[in-house]
Motif scaffolding. Structure first.
Motif: not given
Ligand SMILES: *[C@@H]1O[C@H](CO)[C@@H](O)[C@H](O)[C@H]1NC(C)=O
Ligand SMILES: *[C@@H]1O[C@H](CO)[C@@H](O)[C@H](O)[C@H]1NC(C)=O
Ligand SMILES: *[C@@H]1O[C@H](CO)[C@@H](O)[C@H](O)[C@H]1NC(C)=O
Ligand SMILES: *[C@@H]1O[C@H](CO)[C@@H](O)[C@H](O)[C@H]1NC(C)=O
Ligand SMILES: *[C@@H]1O[C@H](CO)[C@@H](O)[C@H](O)[C@H]1NC(C)=O
Ligand SMILES: *[C@@H]1O[C@H](CO)[C@@H](O)[C@H](O)[C@H]1NC(C)=O
Ligand SMILES: *[C@@H]1O[C@H](CO)[C@@H](O)[C@H](O)[C@H]1NC(C)=O
Ligand SMILES: *[C@@H]1O[C@H](CO)[C@@H](O)[C@H](O)[C@H]1NC(C)=O
Length: 281
Positions: A63-64, A104, A108
């Motif tokens: 997801t990153s 993402n 979760e």
């Molecule tokens: C993914 O979701 C989490 C929790 O909502 C957040 O902290 C994080 O920044 C998000 N990551 C990305 C890559 O958007």
């Protein structure tokens, strides 16, 4: 093979049902659908076990990731029994940032609704994206279960003719999507309906499937349309490896000319500028 048509109801907010073929439980709401432990009664993993840590690492990596811009993610992490495999797929019209946000969010939700499961799958609202992981190799494997379908409860204006148009359209889109490449297998299109309406369709396979597997996955979906959605103005059939949807006079996808261009290949050499003596006059 197919789940009964009683599942075909958008109005039902929460349904829990058993799929005859597997022991998996499909839980779905209007917003999203998920299945924990989709294939077997697997032993759960323990909190903070190696498998758990590998899964977290894997889903974080997935997801990153900001390199992939064609909506298909295939990652694995870990060794032997603790290796975790995952696939992420975004609907073909999602832009890269929306795709990442969707995956993402799915991550979760999935990890909270399926805690400690060695295998699980999650479809976000309107199948904007799908996220699944497993302790077995899932890449390149056509999977048609678990599935779900739902219809738009309104009857269509001219039932028999619409059904014919729907079949023609979805057949056409299927062969187009199946011819896609290893980045995207997706097709959308429309045909005029019997009155003044337009029928819109969308089909997609995970692009790791072969053309044949994509065709046969979508053919199963098309076969299921009569039992879920005959004479309805819209409907969808969704499986891990493919999904299909149609709507009447409701453009439910972004009509983009073509999928976003592939990223520059990391393997292509940087342009050779040394020794370039061609100067503008
Ligand atoms: C993914 O979701 C989490 C929790 O909502 C957040 O902290 C994080 O920044 C998000 N990551 C990305 C890559 O958007
Ligand atoms: C795994 O955990 C879930 C609850 O998270 C439970 O419902 C299920 O029965 C467990 N499965 C096994 C095989 O122990
Ligand atoms: C798992 O690890 C976290 C962080 O190290 C810790 O806070 C938590 O208590 C652990 N949970 C269990 C059930 O061991
Ligand atoms: C995750 O769950 C929340 C709360 O139910 C929901 O609003 C959100 O749309 C879900 N995200 C995805 C990507 O399905
Ligand atoms: C699908 O429709 C397009 C546009 O209407 C047409 O050009 C094409 O030949 C059709 N393909 C098939 C396999 O029906
Ligand atoms: C899946 O990931 C592996 C390892 O990163 C990569 O070699 C392979 O090309 C990927 N396959 C697809 C279809 O993306
Ligand atoms: C030299 O520069 C021109 C113009 O920028 C470019 O098209 C060409 O590919 C360059 N040649 C080499 C060997 O880099
Ligand atoms: C770049 O181009 C020059 C002149 O064309 C050539 O001599 C040199 O070997 C090239 N360098 C590379 C890394 O390809």
């Amino acid at each position: 093979m197919f789940i009964p048509s009683l599942l075909c109801s958008l109005q039902i907010f929460l349904i829990i049902t058993f799929i005859a073929q597997t022991t998996a439980v499909v839980v779905y709401t209007n917003d999203y659908h998920y299945v924990c432990d989709q294939s077997n009664n697997k032993a759960n993993y323990t909190t903070n076990s190696t498998y758990h840590k590998n899964l977290n690492t894997l889903l974080t990596t997935l997801t990153s990731n900001t390199d992939i811009n064609y909506g298909f993610y295939n990652f694995s992490f870990g060794e032997n029994n603790d290796r975790v495999y995952s696939i992420g797929l975004c609907r073909g019209d999602l832009l890269p940032n929306d795709c990442r946000r969707c995956l993402n969010g799915s991550r979760e939700n999935l990890t909270s609704v399926c805690p400690n499961q060695r295998e699980a799958i999650f479809w976000s609202e309107n199948e904007r994206c799908m996220l699944r992981y497993s302790d077995r190799l899932i890449l390149g494997v056509m999977e048609d279960a678990p599935d779900f379908s739902s219809n738009n409860l309104d009857d269509s204006v001219d039932v028999s003719l619409s059904d014919e148009v729907v079949t023609t359209l979805l057949n056409n889109l299927t062969s187009r999507a199946a011819k896609g490449d290893s980045r995207i297998k997706y097709a959308v299109g429309s045909l005029p309906g019997p009155q003044y309406e337009v029928i819109y369709g969308l089909v997609q396979c995970t692009p790791d499937l072969s053309e044949n597997d994509c065709n046969s996955c979508l053919a199963e979906n098309l076969q299921q349309i009569p039992s879920c959605c005959k004479g309805k103005i819209g409907g969808r059939v969704v499986r891990p490896s493919c999904n299909m949807r149609f709507e009447t006079s409701f453009l439910f996808y972004e009509p983009r000319a073509s999928p976003p261009p592939p990223p520059p290949s990391p393997l292509s050499p940087p342009p050779n500028t040394t020794g370039n003596n061609t100067k503008p006059c």
